[in-house]
Design an enzyme around this catalytic site. Sequence first.
Site, PDB file in Angstrom:
ATOM      1  N   SER A   1       0.814  -1.211   0.000  1.00 24.49           N
ATOM      2  CA  SER A   1       0.000   0.000   0.000  1.00 24.49           C
ATOM      3  C   SER A   1       0.846   1.259   0.000  1.00 24.49           C
ATOM      4  O   SER A   1       2.008   1.265   0.385  1.00 24.49           O
ATOM      5  CB  SER A   1      -0.896   0.001   1.234  1.00 24.49           C
ATOM      6  OG  SER A   1      -0.099   0.130   2.399  1.00 24.49           O
ATOM      7  N   LYS A   2       0.224   2.306  -0.448  1.00 23.38           N
ATOM      8  CA  LYS A   2       0.819   3.634  -0.551  1.00 23.38           C
ATOM      9  C   LYS A   2       1.395   4.104   0.785  1.00 23.38           C
ATOM     10  O   LYS A   2       2.428   4.748   0.833  1.00 23.38           O
ATOM     11  CB  LYS A   2      -0.298   4.594  -0.957  1.00 23.38           C
ATOM     12  CG  LYS A   2       0.067   5.496  -2.113  1.00 23.38           C
ATOM     13  CD  LYS A   2      -1.164   6.299  -2.510  1.00 23.38           C
ATOM     14  CE  LYS A   2      -0.850   7.220  -3.660  1.00 23.38           C
ATOM     15  NZ  LYS A   2      -2.052   7.851  -4.223  1.00 23.38           N
ATOM     16  N   ARG A   3       0.668   3.763   1.830  1.00 22.17           N
ATOM     17  CA  ARG A   3       1.027   4.151   3.184  1.00 22.17           C
ATOM     18  C   ARG A   3       2.472   3.827   3.553  1.00 22.17           C
ATOM     19  O   ARG A   3       3.146   4.575   4.241  1.00 22.17           O
ATOM     20  CB  ARG A   3       0.095   3.413   4.165  1.00 22.17           C
ATOM     21  CG  ARG A   3      -1.125   4.239   4.492  1.00 22.17           C
ATOM     22  CD  ARG A   3      -0.874   4.848   5.817  1.00 22.17           C
ATOM     23  NE  ARG A   3      -1.522   6.126   6.002  1.00 22.17           N
ATOM     24  CZ  ARG A   3      -2.449   6.356   6.903  1.00 22.17           C
ATOM     25  NH1 ARG A   3      -2.920   5.355   7.611  1.00 22.17           N
ATOM     26  NH2 ARG A   3      -2.903   7.562   7.085  1.00 22.17           N
ATOM     27  N   GLN A   4       2.910   2.647   3.127  1.00 19.86           N
ATOM     28  CA  GLN A   4       4.204   2.153   3.589  1.00 19.86           C
ATOM     29  C   GLN A   4       5.322   2.304   2.567  1.00 19.86           C
ATOM     30  O   GLN A   4       6.333   1.622   2.638  1.00 19.86           O
ATOM     31  CB  GLN A   4       4.061   0.687   4.016  1.00 19.86           C
ATOM     32  CG  GLN A   4       3.059   0.514   5.143  1.00 19.86           C
ATOM     33  CD  GLN A   4       3.135  -0.861   5.777  1.00 19.86           C
ATOM     34  OE1 GLN A   4       4.183  -1.463   5.876  1.00 19.86           O
ATOM     35  NE2 GLN A   4       1.988  -1.353   6.218  1.00 19.86           N
ATOM     36  N   GLY A   5       5.145   3.201   1.608  1.00 22.01           N
ATOM     37  CA  GLY A   5       6.215   3.415   0.640  1.00 22.01           C
ATOM     38  C   GLY A   5       5.661   3.715  -0.736  1.00 22.01           C
ATOM     39  O   GLY A   5       4.467   3.890  -0.912  1.00 22.01           O
TER      40      GLY A   5
END
Length: 485
Positions: A255-259
């Site tokens: 996901s976008k959240r983690q990179g």
Amino acid sequence: MINETPRVRFAPSPTGYLHVGGLRTALYNYLFARKNNGTFILRIEDTDRKRFVEGAVENLISSLEWCGLTYDEGPGKEGEHGPYLQSERLPIYEDYALHLVEQKKAYYCFCTADRLDVMRKEIEKGGGQPKYDKHCFSLSTEEIKEKLDSGMPYVIRLNVEPGKTIAFDDMIRGRIEFSSDVIDDQVLLKSDGYPTYHLANVVDDHLMNITHVIRGEEWLSSTPKHVMLYNALGWEIPAFAHLPLLLNPDRSKLSKRQGDVAVEDYRSKGFLKDALVNFVALLGWTAGDDKEFYNMNELIDAFSLDRVNKAGAVFDLQKLHWLNAEHLRSKSMPELTELLKESLLTSAFAGNHYSDDMLKQIIEAMLPRVSFIQEIWQNGAYLFAAPESYDPAVIKKRWTDESGKYLEVLANHFEALVSPAKEDYELALNKVSEELQVQHAQLIHPLRLAVSGVGGGPGVYDIVVIIGQAEAVKRVRKAAQTITK
RNA sequence: GGCGCGUUCGUCUAGUGGCUUAGGACGCUGCCCUCUCAAGGCAGAGAUCACCGGUUCGAAUCCGGUACGCGCUACCA
């Protein structure tokens, strides 16, 4: 179907960018097609009007093309099966939905979102499956006509017969069975006239003669719905291959959240497409030997669907970095020079001009020391301009207070050389070492600092040659004076 | 909750009943090379193959169960 040349498709919904998971799916489709002399099709699944993103399709295509995944049919490359944007195929889906209604395999549903909500909550309270209760299935022909005539909004739902076993063979996971009891009467046509994924996907895959559906694992649970649709429409079922998911370091879905998840993120960070493609190919697939470095042609040659893994794979940046360095080092000098010139534009030295010969020397000196081409401009900045500053205290402390004097002598010797080559500088330093009765190390390390400002890097004589005699003398003399002060 | 899929070093993976003291790669550590830093070479640490039980002379490999993770469960794809 066995001897048919395969037709495969990458069918993303245009969310605004190409996700690396999507890249992996597209790549496997592409490799499979190329390997088997098949056709690779790009189809845009833009059936959700609420999620429309301006420019998303163009962006998707440019990311795909950048990676070298050229499609044979798709937007802008209309074959005989187009159009390839689902939003331009609306009447087709409606026809088939209506056809299914005639056959009693689908039915009109006039239920409101509110009723559906209440119904689901009730069922869940009782611990049951939150499925549609077929409320509208029992509507009479007259009731339906009346509601339709009054302009009441409706959807068309698939009529799922309970008590059946739906089975299919997945090329990666083997035989998979579902009970139709757990499958909802899926909406096929939405009230805005657009199809849902399930309908559009099945209709298009059939109409476009898709032989192998290679897609992410998130579709595995929906596949029985698709199988039912193929059956209801009397169509042959394609081969399915559900790919394992790409994961975050914590093993949740990438996901976008983690990179970074967009291909363009990696592109703008300076990753080579060769490295990204190579890396992503290895996430869930292996040829079975120890080979890990691949270019696209080698991938095409080695790829096969039956060596795709079942388990999800963590997207590990460290290995991507390593692969990037490997690919960089495998490039030819003309390619490297071109890359270096390109990255000059966004470097601190933009606007300057350097001869190909100088760039060649710099590349030879720096290449084993960088993972990204642009690091040459960053880590090797002293090759292009005198270091902003270096700390004379460091030289004094690490070597000796006499360093200033030594450097002065060294500068004089360097200055006296006539069109010196690399070896001449080395000889000069040796001579100074003898004259002053000091060890090489007492000269060479201060020289490195004087000339580059840093302790590491290419061979010190290489640096001197690159910056040139005059500049080297200037820097050494300046360092000498600063230290002596 | 239901259904489905999955589970080998930190990570990517090899392995399809005896060749396995479980192999390779990234990362990590050390040594060599060396004017430094890299690159390269060599070496090392690192996985009781999720767990329990069964089948078998023998199981990471076959079977059953459990646990955990993930996915799906929308008029999103």
